[in-house]
Design a protein around this motif. Structure first.
Motif, PDB file in Angstrom:
ATOM      1  N   MET A  59       0.847  -1.196   0.000  1.00  0.00           N
ATOM      2  CA  MET A  59       0.000   0.000   0.000  1.00  0.00           C
ATOM      3  C   MET A  59       0.882   1.246   0.000  1.00  0.00           C
ATOM      4  O   MET A  59       1.689   1.449   0.901  1.00  0.00           O
ATOM      5  N   PRO A  60       0.753   2.114  -1.029  1.00  0.00           N
ATOM      6  CA  PRO A  60       1.597   3.308  -1.079  1.00  0.00           C
ATOM      7  C   PRO A  60       1.166   4.282   0.012  1.00  0.00           C
ATOM      8  O   PRO A  60      -0.027   4.486   0.229  1.00  0.00           O
ATOM      9  N   ARG A  61       2.130   4.855   0.694  1.00  0.00           N
ATOM     10  CA  ARG A  61       1.785   5.762   1.775  1.00  0.00           C
ATOM     11  C   ARG A  61       1.923   7.198   1.301  1.00  0.00           C
ATOM     12  O   ARG A  61       2.903   7.569   0.659  1.00  0.00           O
ATOM     13  N   SER A  62       0.945   8.020   1.601  1.00  0.00           N
ATOM     14  CA  SER A  62       0.991   9.404   1.150  1.00  0.00           C
ATOM     15  C   SER A  62       1.969  10.192   2.013  1.00  0.00           C
ATOM     16  O   SER A  62       2.389   9.754   3.076  1.00  0.00           O
ATOM     17  N   LEU A  63       2.292  11.323   1.544  1.00  0.00           N
ATOM     18  CA  LEU A  63       3.211  12.207   2.262  1.00  0.00           C
ATOM     19  C   LEU A  63       2.691  12.512   3.657  1.00  0.00           C
ATOM     20  O   LEU A  63       3.446  12.703   4.592  1.00  0.00           O
ATOM     21  N   PHE A  64       1.350  12.548   3.760  1.00  0.00           N
ATOM     22  CA  PHE A  64       0.771  12.979   5.028  1.00  0.00           C
ATOM     23  C   PHE A  64       0.353  11.819   5.925  1.00  0.00           C
ATOM     24  O   PHE A  64      -0.303  12.015   6.915  1.00  0.00           O
ATOM     25  N   SER A  65       0.753  10.603   5.553  1.00  0.00           N
ATOM     26  CA  SER A  65       0.346   9.489   6.410  1.00  0.00           C
ATOM     27  C   SER A  65       1.084   9.592   7.743  1.00  0.00           C
ATOM     28  O   SER A  65       2.267   9.921   7.789  1.00  0.00           O
ATOM     29  N   PRO A  66       0.358   9.342   8.832  1.00  0.00           N
ATOM     30  CA  PRO A  66       0.958   9.490  10.165  1.00  0.00           C
ATOM     31  C   PRO A  66       2.181   8.593  10.334  1.00  0.00           C
ATOM     32  O   PRO A  66       3.156   8.983  10.972  1.00  0.00           O
ATOM     33  N   GLY A  67       2.146   7.401   9.730  1.00  0.00           N
ATOM     34  CA  GLY A  67       3.264   6.472   9.876  1.00  0.00           C
ATOM     35  C   GLY A  67       4.560   7.085   9.411  1.00  0.00           C
ATOM     36  O   GLY A  67       5.595   7.011  10.079  1.00  0.00           O
ATOM     37  N   ARG A  68       4.522   7.769   8.289  1.00  0.00           N
ATOM     38  CA  ARG A  68       5.735   8.353   7.734  1.00  0.00           C
ATOM     39  C   ARG A  68       6.322   9.426   8.649  1.00  0.00           C
ATOM     40  O   ARG A  68       7.509   9.475   8.924  1.00  0.00           O
ATOM     41  N   TRP A  69       5.434  10.295   9.157  1.00  0.00           N
ATOM     42  CA  TRP A  69       5.910  11.376  10.026  1.00  0.00           C
ATOM     43  C   TRP A  69       6.445  10.853  11.355  1.00  0.00           C
ATOM     44  O   TRP A  69       7.440  11.339  11.868  1.00  0.00           O
ATOM     45  N   LEU A  70       5.763   9.851  11.879  1.00  0.00           N
ATOM     46  CA  LEU A  70       6.246   9.273  13.126  1.00  0.00           C
ATOM     47  C   LEU A  70       7.603   8.618  12.920  1.00  0.00           C
ATOM     48  O   LEU A  70       8.496   8.699  13.759  1.00  0.00           O
ATOM     49  N   GLY A  71       7.765   7.979  11.756  1.00  0.00           N
ATOM     50  CA  GLY A  71       9.039   7.330  11.443  1.00  0.00           C
ATOM     51  C   GLY A  71      10.158   8.348  11.374  1.00  0.00           C
ATOM     52  O   GLY A  71      11.238   8.158  11.948  1.00  0.00           O
ATOM     53  N   ALA A  72       9.876   9.474  10.728  1.00  0.00           N
ATOM     54  CA  ALA A  72      10.888  10.525  10.613  1.00  0.00           C
ATOM     55  C   ALA A  72      11.235  11.094  11.977  1.00  0.00           C
ATOM     56  O   ALA A  72      12.410  11.312  12.302  1.00  0.00           O
ATOM     57  N   HIS A  73      10.197  11.272  12.792  1.00  0.00           N
ATOM     58  CA  HIS A  73      10.399  11.784  14.138  1.00  0.00           C
ATOM     59  C   HIS A  73      11.310  10.860  14.937  1.00  0.00           C
ATOM     60  O   HIS A  73      12.271  11.290  15.587  1.00  0.00           O
ATOM     61  N   LEU A  74      11.017   9.562  14.838  1.00  0.00           N
ATOM     62  CA  LEU A  74      11.798   8.555  15.550  1.00  0.00           C
ATOM     63  C   LEU A  74      13.263   8.648  15.146  1.00  0.00           C
ATOM     64  O   LEU A  74      14.167   8.667  15.991  1.00  0.00           O
TER      65      LEU A  74
END
Lengths: 263, 396
Positions: free
Chosen positions: A1-16
């Motif tokens: 499943m392609p994740r959009s720029l605004f998907s929470p998973g992506r931002w949380l990953g970057a934060h981590l």
């Protein structure tokens, strides 16, 4: 499943990732520099273990390390024994929030306050009244003071899931209280006790402020490092720090494995 | 079981926890080789009584005699009784074999004897080959059998079982009821079981003590408890019943329970057996299968009219409000004309098995089938048409 720029998973990953960089980048730099041939923080001149060899032959550092390991071992044994029994008593006998709070205060008040309090007390009682000189023993006592707090807290997490009826079953099956503690209670809480001991050991090894105030003329490892650093960060310090980081890391990981509920 | 002598005598035992009197001046006798049940709702003191016997609590007053020897003051590990805990209390850090061997090791038994006895007991509870497993690798039923084996392997004089089946699912529970009973017969050890489940007590026990609020209300065989409960509490707790409340009226050889709307005759000997005099608050208890129903074409009378005591029967009109089908029987909830809510159970194939809600009926019962008890003023549990009677919540 392609994740959009605004998907929470992506931002949380970057934060981590950023947080971990923030936490560990300086340590990684330190470790890398400890292997730098030149010893200078500004220029990489090649891989070398010469600073480790230099540390390994430095009598002062080795002596201080031995003192610290002795202090840490003794304070860990004493604090683990006292803290485990304290945890059992608090869990079983009281429901008193004030007592609970009092146990944890030595662990959370600033080290400098604890250090001054202990120094004044030791000077008054041991030096003043009994005529003793401060040394390794007074550091051990001081470390026991705050380590009891941590041991108690960690063992209690283990006790919270302890089924008291297994002790009753042991009594019912013919074991007296002492045998029951040895064969049932202690083995069941042992992972928590060992985890607590590892944390206590780590805290004692790394502890500077309290030791500095209460050590008298005894030189512990952190005090030795501090005295070296006053003349500038030498490449040897990088090597020592790397060893300490790795030892602490291993101990904490081991403690977490043993007691997954804590941390 | 009849000729066996008394094994345990509980004499005027009281246990308080702060303000709460958990066990209130209780006396009872448990005979050798008996399957004895302490039955009661949550918080009635039955588990405390068991723990007093095991030595896990100390009584504030009274004596606990085992074969004439007072157990009070004897530490738990020196008592020849073993307990099976509600939580099973298996040692999580030991495998099944070591759990079962634990008690024998405390006795200092030799290696060979321990191995033989543990092997025998694991075979008895059908756990051969489970010796090396850890408790967390076992199912609920297997854990329950390990707990049983661990207590039995010590060959106690009495096995104390605290809600032994409460943690099992219903099907397994019913199987284990019969299994426990079979086991008790085959090994000949006295079993003392604590349960809140009346079915469990009635199925397994030779005798049952019904407890409420720290006291034993009645000790009797399951049949006696069902047929002749000695109080409204026991009648309401054991099985189902219709309770007619009123005041006892004794007129020569004729006795009756009288309320504003009705007058129910009771058997001539009943007041004497219940120890009740003229004017006492009293209830008549009628079991659901003792009520005979007949359909009425006309609507039932209201306000107590249509009730009559003729000869050796009491008769009352009413309306069916609810029906539940149980295969072999049908259960009806009735609103009787005197205001009582009644339960009736009719065998399918007998007359009165085809009633529906809204129908009008007469209900009849023989005066011998109405049990007269003192009215303690505790309101009975409301009857329902749900299968069985719901047991109260388990002890915490």
């Amino acid at each position: 499943m392609p994740r959009s720029l605004f998907s929470p998973g992506r931002w949380l990953g970057a934060h981590l990732l950023l947080v971990f960089l923030f936490l560990y980048l300086p340590i990684v730099v330190l470790i890398v520099l400890s292997f730098n041939e030149s010893g200078l923080p500004t220029a990489w001149t090649g891989f070398s273990t010469r600073w480790y060899e230099s540390v390994a032959t430095n009598e002062k550092i080795l002596g201080a390390a031995a003192t610290t390991i002795f202090i840490a071992t003794m304070s860990t044994i004493i604090a683990t024994a006292i803290g485990t029994l304290l945890a059992l008593g608090l869990e079983r006998l009281t429901n008193n929030a004030l007592l609970d709070g009092l146990v944890f205060i030595p662990g959370i008040i600033p080290d400098i306050v604890l250090a001054i309090a202990l120094l004044s007390f030791y000077n008054l009682v041991f030096t003043g009244v009994l005529g003793l000189k401060l040394g390794a023993w007074s550091v051990i006592l001081a470390h026991v003071v705050f380590n009891i707090t941590f041991v108690t807290a960690i063992v209690r997490t283990r006790l919270r899931h302890f089924d008291i009826s297994i002790e009753e079953a042991s009594l019912d099956l013919g074991a007296n209280e002492v045998t029951t503690f040895r064969k049932v209670t202690l083995p069941v809480i042992l992972p928590g006790v060992i985890a607590a001991a590892l944390v206590a050991f780590t805290l004692s090894v790394d502890e500077f402020v309290v030791a500095f105030f209460t050590a008298g003329t005894t030189i512990t490892f952190p005090i030795q490092v501090y005295s070296m650093i006053r003349f500038g960060v030498t490449p040897e310090i990088n090597a020592i720090a790397t060893v300490v980081v790795i030892v602490s890391f291993v101990l904490v990981l081991a403690s977490q494995r043993l007691n997954p509920e804590q941390a | 079981m009849e000729q066996h002598h008394d094994l345990i005598r509980i004499e005027e035992v009281t246990k308080r926890f702060g303000q709460l009197v958990a066990v209130d001046d209780v006396s009872a006798t448990i005979r050798e080789n008996e399957f004895f049940a302490l039955l009661g709702p949550s918080g009635c003191g039955k588990t405390t009584l068991l723990r007093l016997l095991a030595g896990l609590e100390t009584p504030d007053a009274g004596r606990l005699l085992l074969e004439g020897r007072d157990l009070v003051g004897v530490r738990p590990w020196k008592r020849p009784l073993n307990m099976m805990f509600q939580s099973y209390a298996l040692f999580p850090h030991m495998n099944v074999y070591d759990n079962v061997a634990y008690g024998l090791r405390q006795e200092g038994k030799g290696h060979a004897e321990i191995e033989r006895r543990v092997g025998d007991i694991l075979a008895l509870v059908r756990l051969v080959g489970f010796g090396q497993r850890r408790p967390h690798q076992l199912s609920g039923g297997e854990r329950q059998r390990v707990a049983l084996a661990r207590a039995l392997v010590k060959r106690p004089k009495v096995l104390l079982l605290d809600e032994p089946l409460a943690a099992l699912d219903r099907k397994l529970r019913v199987e284990m009821q019969l299994e426990l009973k079979r086991l008790q017969h085959s090994i000949g050890i006295t079993f003392l079981i604590v349960t809140h489940d009346q079915e469990e007590a009635l199925v397994m026990a030779d005798r049952v003590a019904v407890m409420d609020r720290g006291r034993i209300l009645q000790v009797a065989t399951p049949d006696e408890l069902y047929e002749t409960p000695n109080s409204r509490f026991v009648a309401a707790f054991i099985g189902e019943s219709t309770i007619f409340r009123g005041r006892l009226e004794i007129r020569g050889a004729e006795s009756a329970v009288v309320s504003d709307r009705a007058r129910w005759r009771v058997a001539p000997a009943a007041p004497g057996q219940a120890g009740l005099g003229d004017g006492a608050a009293a209830s008549i208890i009628v079991r659901p299968e003792r009520l005979r129903l007949e359909r009425l074409e006309a609507p039932a009378a209201r306000d107590g009219r249509g009730t009559a005591a003729s000869g050796l029967h009491n008769r009352v009109e009413g309306e069916v409000t609810d029906v539940a089908y149980f295969g072999a029987t049908r259960k009806y909830v009735l609103a009787l004309s005197d205001g009582t809510v009644a339960l009736a159970r009719v065998q399918v194939g007998q007359s009165g098995d085809d009633l529906a809600p809204g129908m009008h009926v007469t209900a009849t019962w023989a005066i011998d089938h109405g049990v007269l008890v003192a009215d303690e003023g505790v309101p009975p549990a409301p009857p329902s048409a749900s299968p069985g009677s719901a047991p109260p919540a388990a002890d915490p």
